[in-house]
Design a protein around this motif. Structure first.
Motif, PDB file in Angstrom:
ATOM      1  N   VAL A  67      10.012   0.485 -14.707  1.00 18.46           N
ATOM      2  CA  VAL A  67       8.725   0.104 -14.156  1.00 18.46           C
ATOM      3  C   VAL A  67       8.543   0.859 -12.847  1.00 18.46           C
ATOM      4  O   VAL A  67       9.362   0.738 -11.932  1.00 18.46           O
ATOM      5  CB  VAL A  67       8.631  -1.411 -13.931  1.00 18.46           C
ATOM      6  N   LEU A  68       7.490   1.645 -12.766  1.00 16.10           N
ATOM      7  CA  LEU A  68       7.203   2.438 -11.576  1.00 16.10           C
ATOM      8  C   LEU A  68       6.260   1.648 -10.676  1.00 16.10           C
ATOM      9  O   LEU A  68       5.169   1.253 -11.101  1.00 16.10           O
ATOM     10  CB  LEU A  68       6.577   3.774 -11.972  1.00 16.10           C
ATOM     11  N   PHE A  69       6.683   1.404  -9.434  1.00 17.80           N
ATOM     12  CA  PHE A  69       5.855   0.703  -8.456  1.00 17.80           C
ATOM     13  C   PHE A  69       5.248   1.720  -7.497  1.00 17.80           C
ATOM     14  O   PHE A  69       5.912   2.695  -7.107  1.00 17.80           O
ATOM     15  CB  PHE A  69       6.691  -0.305  -7.660  1.00 17.80           C
ATOM     16  N   SER A  70       4.015   1.495  -7.115  1.00 14.61           N
ATOM     17  CA  SER A  70       3.385   2.367  -6.126  1.00 14.61           C
ATOM     18  C   SER A  70       4.113   2.233  -4.796  1.00 14.61           C
ATOM     19  O   SER A  70       4.575   1.157  -4.421  1.00 14.61           O
ATOM     20  CB  SER A  70       1.908   2.006  -5.953  1.00 14.61           C
ATOM     21  N   GLN A  71       4.213   3.348  -4.088  1.00 19.03           N
ATOM     22  CA  GLN A  71       4.929   3.338  -2.813  1.00 19.03           C
ATOM     23  C   GLN A  71       4.182   2.567  -1.734  1.00 19.03           C
ATOM     24  O   GLN A  71       4.785   2.156  -0.742  1.00 19.03           O
ATOM     25  CB  GLN A  71       5.180   4.774  -2.357  1.00 19.03           C
ATOM     26  N   ARG A  72       2.891   2.366  -1.923  1.00 18.35           N
ATOM     27  CA  ARG A  72       2.071   1.648  -0.952  1.00 18.35           C
ATOM     28  C   ARG A  72       1.261   0.562  -1.661  1.00 18.35           C
ATOM     29  O   ARG A  72       0.895   0.697  -2.822  1.00 18.35           O
ATOM     30  CB  ARG A  72       1.125   2.597  -0.209  1.00 18.35           C
ATOM     31  N   ALA A  73       1.014  -0.502  -0.922  1.00 19.12           N
ATOM     32  CA  ALA A  73       0.069  -1.525  -1.352  1.00 19.12           C
ATOM     33  C   ALA A  73      -1.212  -1.338  -0.549  1.00 19.12           C
ATOM     34  O   ALA A  73      -1.191  -0.765   0.551  1.00 19.12           O
ATOM     35  CB  ALA A  73       0.650  -2.915  -1.135  1.00 19.12           C
ATOM     36  N   VAL A  74      -2.318  -1.817  -1.070  1.00 22.47           N
ATOM     37  CA  VAL A  74      -3.598  -1.630  -0.393  1.00 22.47           C
ATOM     38  C   VAL A  74      -4.309  -2.976  -0.277  1.00 22.47           C
ATOM     39  O   VAL A  74      -4.076  -3.896  -1.058  1.00 22.47           O
ATOM     40  CB  VAL A  74      -4.501  -0.626  -1.152  1.00 22.47           C
ATOM     41  N   ILE A  75      -5.171  -3.060   0.733  1.00 22.88           N
ATOM     42  CA  ILE A  75      -6.089  -4.184   0.893  1.00 22.88           C
ATOM     43  C   ILE A  75      -7.495  -3.625   0.822  1.00 22.88           C
ATOM     44  O   ILE A  75      -7.888  -2.799   1.649  1.00 22.88           O
ATOM     45  CB  ILE A  75      -5.863  -4.927   2.223  1.00 22.88           C
ATOM     46  N   THR A  76      -8.232  -4.055  -0.188  1.00 20.32           N
ATOM     47  CA  THR A  76      -9.602  -3.605  -0.376  1.00 20.32           C
ATOM     48  C   THR A  76     -10.417  -4.753  -0.949  1.00 20.32           C
ATOM     49  O   THR A  76      -9.862  -5.795  -1.317  1.00 20.32           O
ATOM     50  CB  THR A  76      -9.658  -2.384  -1.323  1.00 20.32           C
ATOM     51  N   THR A  77     -11.711  -4.579  -0.994  1.00 14.81           N
ATOM     52  CA  THR A  77     -12.580  -5.654  -1.468  1.00 14.81           C
ATOM     53  C   THR A  77     -12.757  -5.572  -2.977  1.00 14.81           C
ATOM     54  O   THR A  77     -12.848  -4.493  -3.549  1.00 14.81           O
ATOM     55  CB  THR A  77     -13.959  -5.582  -0.788  1.00 14.81           C
ATOM     56  N   ARG A  78     -12.791  -6.728  -3.600  1.00 11.02           N
ATOM     57  CA  ARG A  78     -13.099  -6.840  -5.023  1.00 11.02           C
ATOM     58  C   ARG A  78     -14.067  -8.008  -5.179  1.00 11.02           C
ATOM     59  O   ARG A  78     -13.724  -9.143  -4.844  1.00 11.02           O
ATOM     60  CB  ARG A  78     -11.816  -7.075  -5.822  1.00 11.02           C
ATOM     61  N   ASP A  79     -15.276  -7.711  -5.647  1.00  8.41           N
ATOM     62  CA  ASP A  79     -16.331  -8.709  -5.751  1.00  8.41           C
ATOM     63  C   ASP A  79     -16.631  -9.352  -4.395  1.00  8.41           C
ATOM     64  O   ASP A  79     -16.883 -10.565  -4.294  1.00  8.41           O
ATOM     65  CB  ASP A  79     -15.972  -9.785  -6.774  1.00  8.41           C
ATOM     66  N   GLY A  80     -16.581  -8.526  -3.340  1.00  4.08           N
ATOM     67  CA  GLY A  80     -16.928  -9.002  -2.011  1.00  4.08           C
ATOM     68  C   GLY A  80     -15.837  -9.759  -1.300  1.00  4.08           C
ATOM     69  O   GLY A  80     -16.066 -10.251  -0.183  1.00  4.08           O
ATOM     70  N   VAL A  81     -14.655  -9.871  -1.886  1.00  4.84           N
ATOM     71  CA  VAL A  81     -13.549 -10.618  -1.276  1.00  4.84           C
ATOM     72  C   VAL A  81     -12.371  -9.667  -1.109  1.00  4.84           C
ATOM     73  O   VAL A  81     -12.038  -8.907  -2.032  1.00  4.84           O
ATOM     74  CB  VAL A  81     -13.145 -11.819  -2.158  1.00  4.84           C
ATOM     75  N   PRO A  82     -11.711  -9.670   0.050  1.00  2.98           N
ATOM     76  CA  PRO A  82     -10.551  -8.781   0.221  1.00  2.98           C
ATOM     77  C   PRO A  82      -9.396  -9.206  -0.679  1.00  2.98           C
ATOM     78  O   PRO A  82      -9.130 -10.396  -0.842  1.00  2.98           O
ATOM     79  CB  PRO A  82     -10.204  -8.925   1.704  1.00  2.98           C
ATOM     80  N   HIS A  83      -8.727  -8.220  -1.252  1.00  2.00           N
ATOM     81  CA  HIS A  83      -7.588  -8.458  -2.131  1.00  2.00           C
ATOM     82  C   HIS A  83      -6.433  -7.539  -1.720  1.00  2.00           C
ATOM     83  O   HIS A  83      -6.662  -6.380  -1.349  1.00  2.00           O
ATOM     84  CB  HIS A  83      -7.936  -8.191  -3.592  1.00  2.00           C
ATOM     85  N   LEU A  84      -5.242  -8.066  -1.797  1.00  5.17           N
ATOM     86  CA  LEU A  84      -4.036  -7.254  -1.663  1.00  5.17           C
ATOM     87  C   LEU A  84      -3.635  -6.804  -3.055  1.00  5.17           C
ATOM     88  O   LEU A  84      -3.499  -7.619  -3.970  1.00  5.17           O
ATOM     89  CB  LEU A  84      -2.912  -8.069  -1.017  1.00  5.17           C
TER      90      LEU A  84
END
Length: 247
Positions: A67-84
């Motif tokens: 299982v390959l995991f991304s080296q970084r996580a991101v915080i961005t909006t999804r449906d107007g709500v921030p998501h990690l």
């Protein structure tokens, strides 16, 4: 019988014939002590063969999770709500059924008695399971008032003072071997990019095949974070600029 005294070669061939039950031919046990020695060697030989066979089979037949995991996580909006968000890929290109993901935030706290301890905080996901994990999976945590990340940059700074880390634990059943596999990964707070999304890696060919471009799997793209991530504070620009190697 018929073995040369002190000959290592004859002793070796005698052992091979005993272990493999080929038949002695011109060499055989000549005394009671010889028969006892042959019996002991035959028992130990079978045990050794079974041990080597079991170790070899378990080593090569046991499935390993790729299982390959991304080296970084991101915080961005999804449906107007921030998501990690975390991104994963099934690098083995088979099917993992009943895949599950748990996310733990490990923070350091001090008790009233002055003792320091590490406390795991469960980070709930919007979807923590997948019936079939074949290509990619972007796991998301909704950052609301109940989230330990609620509060934007102030929350990140508070968690940084608590020496917080994010741990991912993945499990599922390998369809090829019908065995459970496990994988894990961890993120530091510096690995979380606020105001960014993952670079698109999935393309659909004209014949309908889906192809993953792993060269951009770890890349992130800055985007405006338009939703309030802290009480009374709205951010319209990325809080943390991605590093040159990540963007």
């Amino acid at each position: 019988a018929n073995a040369r005294e002190g000959s290592f070669e004859d002793a070796f061939y005698f052992s091979v014939q005993t272990l493999a039950t080929i038949g002695y031919g011109g060499m055989m046990p000549a005394t009671r002590f010889g028969h006892a020695l042959v019996t002991l060697q035959a028992i130990l030989g079978m045990l050794l063969t079974a041990l080597v066979t079991g170790v070899t089979f378990s080593r090569f037949a046991r499935p390993t999770a790729k299982v390959l995991f991304s080296q970084r996580a991101v915080i961005t909006t999804r449906d107007g709500v921030p998501h990690l968000m975390f991104r994963m890929a099934n690098w083995r290109h088979n099917t993992i059924v009943e895949a599950r993901l748990r996310v733990i935030l490990l923070v350091r706290e001090r008790t009233r008695e002055g003792e320091e301890m590490r406390r795991p905080v469960e980070v709930p996901l919007v979807r923590d399971s997948s019936a079939m994990f074949v290509m990619t999976w972007t796991a998301m945590h909704r950052i609301d008032a109940a989230s330990p990340l609620y509060g934007g940059a102030a929350a990140i700074e508070r968690l940084r003072q608590q020496d917080a880390q994010v741990f991912l634990s993945f499990s599922g059943t390998d369809e090829t071997f019908a065995q459970t596999i496990h994988a894990r990964y961890s993120y530091r707070l510096d690995d979380i990019v606020i105001g960014a999304r993952f670079h698109d890696v999935l393309t659909i060919e004209p014949d309908g095949r889906r192809v993953i471009d792993y060269s951009h799997f770890h890349d992130v793209v800055p985007v405006p974070l338009l939703t309030e991530v802290a009480a009374g504070e709205a951010q319209t620009e990325p809080s943390v600029e991605p590093t040159a190697g990540a963007a």
